[in-house]
Write a protein that holds these residues in place. Structure first.
Motif, PDB file in Angstrom:
ATOM      1  N   MET A  63       0.815  -1.147  -0.078  1.00  0.00           N
ATOM      2  CA  MET A  63       0.142   0.079  -0.062  1.00  0.00           C
ATOM      3  C   MET A  63       0.840   1.178  -0.093  1.00  0.00           C
ATOM      4  O   MET A  63       1.865   1.318   0.648  1.00  0.00           O
ATOM      5  CB  MET A  63      -0.915   0.132   1.182  1.00  0.00           C
ATOM      6  N   SER A  64       0.419   2.416  -0.575  1.00  0.00           N
ATOM      7  CA  SER A  64       1.167   3.556  -0.743  1.00  0.00           C
ATOM      8  C   SER A  64       0.021   4.654  -0.638  1.00  0.00           C
ATOM      9  O   SER A  64      -1.064   4.454  -0.968  1.00  0.00           O
ATOM     10  CB  SER A  64       2.014   3.773  -1.982  1.00  0.00           C
ATOM     11  N   VAL A  65       0.430   5.819  -0.638  1.00  0.00           N
ATOM     12  CA  VAL A  65      -0.528   7.154  -0.762  1.00  0.00           C
ATOM     13  C   VAL A  65      -1.268   7.019  -2.090  1.00  0.00           C
ATOM     14  O   VAL A  65      -2.354   7.769  -2.333  1.00  0.00           O
ATOM     15  CB  VAL A  65       0.319   8.350  -0.697  1.00  0.00           C
ATOM     16  N   TRP A  66      -0.667   6.451  -3.095  1.00  0.00           N
ATOM     17  CA  TRP A  66      -1.253   6.566  -4.572  1.00  0.00           C
ATOM     18  C   TRP A  66      -2.408   5.457  -4.548  1.00  0.00           C
ATOM     19  O   TRP A  66      -3.099   5.749  -5.323  1.00  0.00           O
ATOM     20  CB  TRP A  66      -0.068   6.114  -5.386  1.00  0.00           C
ATOM     21  N   SER A  67      -2.697   4.656  -3.437  1.00  0.00           N
ATOM     22  CA  SER A  67      -3.956   4.090  -3.588  1.00  0.00           C
ATOM     23  C   SER A  67      -5.144   4.917  -3.425  1.00  0.00           C
ATOM     24  O   SER A  67      -6.104   4.218  -3.777  1.00  0.00           O
ATOM     25  CB  SER A  67      -3.873   2.784  -2.505  1.00  0.00           C
ATOM     26  N   GLN A  68      -4.921   6.027  -2.816  1.00  0.00           N
ATOM     27  CA  GLN A  68      -6.154   6.847  -2.579  1.00  0.00           C
ATOM     28  C   GLN A  68      -6.429   7.514  -3.679  1.00  0.00           C
ATOM     29  O   GLN A  68      -7.745   7.809  -3.866  1.00  0.00           O
ATOM     30  CB  GLN A  68      -5.476   8.144  -1.599  1.00  0.00           C
ATOM     31  N   VAL A  69      -5.849   7.483  -4.801  1.00  0.00           N
ATOM     32  CA  VAL A  69      -6.260   8.185  -6.228  1.00  0.00           C
ATOM     33  C   VAL A  69      -7.028   7.001  -7.051  1.00  0.00           C
ATOM     34  O   VAL A  69      -6.174   6.067  -7.491  1.00  0.00           O
ATOM     35  CB  VAL A  69      -4.850   8.653  -6.731  1.00  0.00           C
ATOM     36  N   VAL A  70      -8.096   7.280  -7.052  1.00  0.00           N
ATOM     37  CA  VAL A  70      -8.807   6.079  -7.897  1.00  0.00           C
ATOM     38  C   VAL A  70      -8.898   6.346  -9.334  1.00  0.00           C
ATOM     39  O   VAL A  70      -9.378   7.510  -9.653  1.00  0.00           O
ATOM     40  CB  VAL A  70     -10.044   6.310  -7.202  1.00  0.00           C
ATOM     41  N   GLY A  71      -8.567   5.352 -10.333  1.00  0.00           N
ATOM     42  CA  GLY A  71      -9.025   5.417 -11.780  1.00  0.00           C
ATOM     43  C   GLY A  71      -8.259   6.558 -12.511  1.00  0.00           C
ATOM     44  O   GLY A  71      -8.514   6.872 -13.282  1.00  0.00           O
ATOM     45  N   GLN A  72      -6.672   6.644 -11.909  1.00  0.00           N
ATOM     46  CA  GLN A  72      -6.061   7.814 -12.483  1.00  0.00           C
ATOM     47  C   GLN A  72      -4.513   7.254 -12.912  1.00  0.00           C
ATOM     48  O   GLN A  72      -3.768   7.904 -12.195  1.00  0.00           O
ATOM     49  CB  GLN A  72      -5.983   9.133 -11.920  1.00  0.00           C
ATOM     50  N   PRO A  73      -4.451   6.183 -13.402  1.00  0.00           N
ATOM     51  CA  PRO A  73      -3.028   5.618 -13.577  1.00  0.00           C
ATOM     52  C   PRO A  73      -1.944   6.338 -14.309  1.00  0.00           C
ATOM     53  O   PRO A  73      -0.776   6.510 -14.036  1.00  0.00           O
ATOM     54  CB  PRO A  73      -3.178   4.353 -14.457  1.00  0.00           C
ATOM     55  N   GLU A  74      -2.347   7.337 -15.393  1.00  0.00           N
ATOM     56  CA  GLU A  74      -1.520   8.096 -16.089  1.00  0.00           C
ATOM     57  C   GLU A  74      -0.982   9.260 -14.951  1.00  0.00           C
ATOM     58  O   GLU A  74       0.334   9.467 -14.887  1.00  0.00           O
ATOM     59  CB  GLU A  74      -2.043   8.570 -17.247  1.00  0.00           C
TER      60      GLU A  74
END
Length: 402
Positions: free
Chosen positions: A1-12
């Motif tokens: 897990m990282s803080v990036w898991s908070q950002v949904v549906g934005q892989p780019e």
């Protein structure tokens, strides 16, 4: 897990921000020790000013906050350390969040934040300023931010969030000095997954909420958890089929405005009272002795400022509540319009498919378009300070006439 898991549906977007955070960890400052082999100051993947844009619910502020955590975290946003926890909670000493609950963001508040952010960080490598509603800045506030991003401190990073890069949202000069990061509307499956995995909502409810939220993650969460939110949506979507007479038109208008007022009371009533009591205690209410008269004058001035702040907050809460209702109505007529043309696109309200089909058969696409335009005109009227009752009555009258 990282803080990036908070950002949904934005892989780019996540990939771009992750690369920037990694580069930022190697940036060399003028105060670093000689011989430090870190890379040169701002350049490449990192810059001192960012503009996060995207439709409502796309997660602009969530992405900006995750980026702030990654910048400050020694491990690039591990989501497990104290640094990440304090940034995400909004309590980190070197991350300054600017969130307005009123209609606008004034220059006084912005100057105070910019002044603090110009100092050396106390515990981290960067001073980060996160402005959630940059589109709400007054002209004077925008000018203050512009000056700061034109002549930035080497350790200061500005993260601005706005719906779009249009000049109505962000001035051209500020936009030209920021690196843009454009977010998109998350797909339904991604929203449903996060509701199940992060919020513990059952799969069926999560799937329904994700399908009717218009791509807005926060709205999906409220619909899944809050029965009152579901009831308000249901009441709004009954309006198109309940405008058979003039009396029903005015009843519908009263219902929409009344629901918004009830939401204002529910969200701000207790808080307003608590703020007034706290202010009275802090200003020495009921005190006696020398200086009481002067203290009372100061208390009256502070109370006046608090009342003005609370009125602005109530106005914004009212507008936001009405706007959610209007967005639901606009989505309904959009579904009727595309169904009338036979277009094969995803419905805004898939759970109203049978009703939409019936409305499309009974009316023409032109009538659906006129009704959709009436809803959009009402949204614009509310933004220009037209009284809600007047704007909503004009809208429902137009909806009945078609």
């Amino acid at each position: 897990m990282s803080v990036w898991s908070q950002v949904v549906g934005q892989p780019e977007a996540v990939a771009e921000l992750r690369a920037a955070a990694e580069h930022a960890s190697r940036v060399r400052f003028s105060t670093d020790e000689p011989g430090d082999d870190a890379e040169g100051r701002h350049g490449g993947a990192m810059t001192h000013a960012w503009l996060f844009t995207g439709p409502p619910g796309s997660g602009r502020s969530v992405a900006a906050r995750a980026f702030a955590a990654a910048l400050q975290c020694p491990r690039g946003g591990c989501d497990a350390c104290q640094v990440c926890h304090t940034v995400l909670a909004g309590t980190h000493a070197d991350v300054h969040e600017v969130v307005t609950e009123g209609l606008s963001l004034g220059v006084k508040e912005m100057r105070a934040v910019i002044e603090r952010a110009a100092r050396m960080p106390t515990t981290a490598r960067w001073q980060v300023v996160l402005i959630e509603d940059a589109d709400r800045m007054t002209e004077q506030a925008s000018n203050a931010v512009l000056k700061a991003v034109e002549e930035p401190n080497e350790r200061t990073v500005f993260l601005l969030c706005a719906p779009s890069e249009h000049p109505d949202d962000v001035s051209v000069t500020i936009r030209s000095r920021c690196r843009p990061l454009r977010l998109r509307t998350p797909v339904t499956s991604a929203i449903a997954d996060v509701l199940v995995e992060r919020d513990g909502i059952d799969a069926e409810t999560a799937s329904w909420a994700a399908s009717v939220c218009g791509g807005h993650i926060g709205r999906a969460r409220r619909l899944a958890r809050d029965e009152d939110a579901r009831n308000r949506r249901e009441a709004v979507l009954t309006v198109p089929r309940s405008l058979r007479s003039a009396a029903e038109v005015f009843a519908a208008a009263d219902g929409l405005v009344g629901a918004a007022e009830a939401e204002v009371v529910a969200l701000t009533g207790e808080r307003d009272e608590a703020e007034r009591e706290e202010l009275a205690v802090s200003m020495g209410a009921g005190g006696s002795g020398k200086g009481v008269a002067q203290a009372q004058r100061a208390a009256k001035a502070a109370e006046k400022d608090l009342v003005a702040k609370q009125k602005q907050r109530a106005t914004r809460t009212r507008r936001d509540a009405l706007d959610r209702a209007l967005v639901d109505l606009a989505g309904y007529y959009r579904d009727v319009l595309v169904r009338g043309f036979g277009a094969q696109v995803t419905a805004t309200h898939p759970d109203r498919a049978r009703e939409v089909e019936s409305a499309a058969r009974e009316g023409s696409p032109e009538a659906a378009l006129r009704r959709l335009e009436a809803v959009l005109v009402c949204r614009e009227a509310l933004e220009t300070n037209v009284k809600p009752q007047i704007a909503v009555e004009a809208m429902v009258t137009a909806l009945r006439e078609g």
